[in-house]
Design a protein around this motif. Structure first.
Motif, PDB file in Angstrom:
ATOM      1  N   HIS A 285      28.281 -17.788 -10.448  1.00 13.72           N
ATOM      2  CA  HIS A 285      26.890 -18.113 -10.130  1.00 13.72           C
ATOM      3  C   HIS A 285      26.699 -19.624 -10.241  1.00 13.72           C
ATOM      4  O   HIS A 285      27.599 -20.348 -10.667  1.00 13.72           O
ATOM      5  CB  HIS A 285      25.939 -17.367 -11.074  1.00 13.72           C
TER       6      HIS A 285
ATOM      7  N   HIS B 217      23.446 -22.841 -10.904  1.00 16.44           N
ATOM      8  CA  HIS B 217      22.065 -23.185 -11.281  1.00 16.44           C
ATOM      9  C   HIS B 217      22.010 -24.685 -11.508  1.00 16.44           C
ATOM     10  O   HIS B 217      22.983 -25.398 -11.190  1.00 16.44           O
ATOM     11  CB  HIS B 217      21.626 -22.391 -12.525  1.00 16.44           C
TER      12      HIS B 217
ATOM     13  N   HIS C 211      30.212 -21.499 -11.063  1.00 23.38           N
ATOM     14  CA  HIS C 211      31.104 -21.352 -12.219  1.00 23.38           C
ATOM     15  C   HIS C 211      31.208 -19.881 -12.564  1.00 23.38           C
ATOM     16  O   HIS C 211      30.323 -19.089 -12.242  1.00 23.38           O
ATOM     17  CB  HIS C 211      30.609 -22.181 -13.415  1.00 23.38           C
TER      18      HIS C 211
END
Ligand SMILES: [Fe+2]
Length: 363
Positions: free
Chosen positions: A237, A239, A283
């Motif tokens: 994912h 962010h 990551h």
């Protein structure tokens, strides 16, 4: 004629402060915190050092602070928030609340706590032989750049009485606040051991995946603990920057890459290793140990006070109770890579590592 050389511009008040403090600065992608270089640090009354990792973003830093055997850190208050993780040692912390009452608690290796904003406090090492070492993640870069005034941060007598919390919050107890998987919160000021903190199922991130978000001292700093069962790994994912991922338990590694990269950056971890994936860098975390692996992540902007639009997107869905982008497939506009969509090399590498470790894969 111009004023080049004397003109004041391009200033980073936080980095200026770091330079003036004169302590060692460690710069890396990731680092083993047990071995970070420290030197006497007058402001904190003990040895310390600053850790600037490539993915830390604009708002956060890490500092490593040592309390010598039988030592006590000078009493201090500061108008920045910190999330303190005890890397080594045991001792206690005394907090003087604005109403004159005191709180104290005993910490040991793998404790996690926050000092209520700007409360006077003091740390003591209980061992006569061994140092205690803290790794603290703070929002000091954010605050120094906002106010560019060191006195406002370290010599400020404002009492944030709304940040005190209940007595139970200093005794290792807290409130479990359930929202939805991946967003459940544990509200407290002090977690005695991250090895024991109870986690909640987070199957959106993979089978056997566990997680709890921790709200400390009603601050806007983020902390969460995640677990992977042996023989499993989590979905990839991405962010925003600044989520300092620290291994607490078990062994494993992470892969990090940007969309379109031909290859991965690999980071092997064990207790004390930390790395923050950079802004929008994918990551993925893998365990290779025969026991569960746990890690801690700390950042500026948590689930209660997300602070940035990027964090809101990460944690929260469009409507209350819906999942955020970090739990939603990129095929559906989110930031998570489902197992069936990942690069086949990812699974093969993990199988190879599991064979090398002699641990049975369950995926
Ligand atoms: Fe992450």
């Amino acid at each position: 004629m111009n004023d080049m050389g004397t003109a004041r511009y391009g200033i980073d008040a936080y980095l200026d402060w770091v330079a003036a403090e004169g302590v060692p600065v460690t710069e890396a992608i990731g680092v083993q915190l047990h071995h970070v270089r420290t030197a006497p640090w007058a402001r904190y009354g003990m040895d310390g050092g600053v850790v600037h990792l490539r993915g830390r973003g604009d708002f956060s830093n890490m500092m490593v602070l040592n309390i010598p055997p039988r030592g006590a850190r000078a009493p201090l208050r500061h108008a920045y928030e910190d999330v303190i993780y005890v890397l080594e040692g045991r001792g206690n912390t005394e907090i003087n609340l604005s109403d004159g009452r005191k709180r104290s608690f005993e910490w040991g290796e793998k404790s996690l706590f926050s000092i209520p904003l700007n409360a006077k406090h003091r740390h003591f090492n209980a061992s006569g032989q061994k140092r205690a070492r803290f790794a603290t993640t703070t929002n000091l870069p954010l605050l120094l750049n906002a106010f560019h005034n060191v006195g406002f941060i370290f010599d400020n007598d404002y009492d944030f009485v709304d940040r005190t919390g209940t007595d139970a919050f200093y005794e290792g107890q807290g409130n479990l606040i359930t929202v939805r998987q991946g967003n459940h919160m544990w509200e407290t000021n002090f977690v005695p051991s991250l090895e024991d903190i109870q986690l909640q199922a987070y199957n959106d991130r993979g089978p056997g995946s566990m997680n709890i978000k921790i709200v400390l001292a009603d601050g806007s700093m983020h902390a969460h603990v995640s677990e992977m069962k042996s023989g499993t790994y989590k979905k990839g994912h991405r962010h925003g920057a600044g989520f300092h991922v620290m291994c607490v338990l078990g062994k494993g590694y992470s892969l990090a890459w940007y969309e379109g990269d031909a290859d991965f950056t690999r980071l092997d971890w064990e207790h004390g290793f930390v790395f923050p994936p950079a802004d929008l860098q994918f990551h993925q975390h893998f365990t290779t140990s025969p026991t569960p692996a746990r890690y801690l992540a700390t950042a500026v902007g948590g689930i209660r006070y997300p602070f940035t639009a990027a964090n809101r997107r990460t944690y929260l869905g469009a409507k209350p109770g819906e999942k955020g982008a970090s739990s939603t497939s990129i095929k559906d506009g989110g930031d998570q890579i489902e197992f069936e969509d990942q690069d086949p090399r990812v699974h093969q590498l993990w199988l190879d590592e599991m064979a090398r470790a002699g641990v049975e894969p369950k995926m």
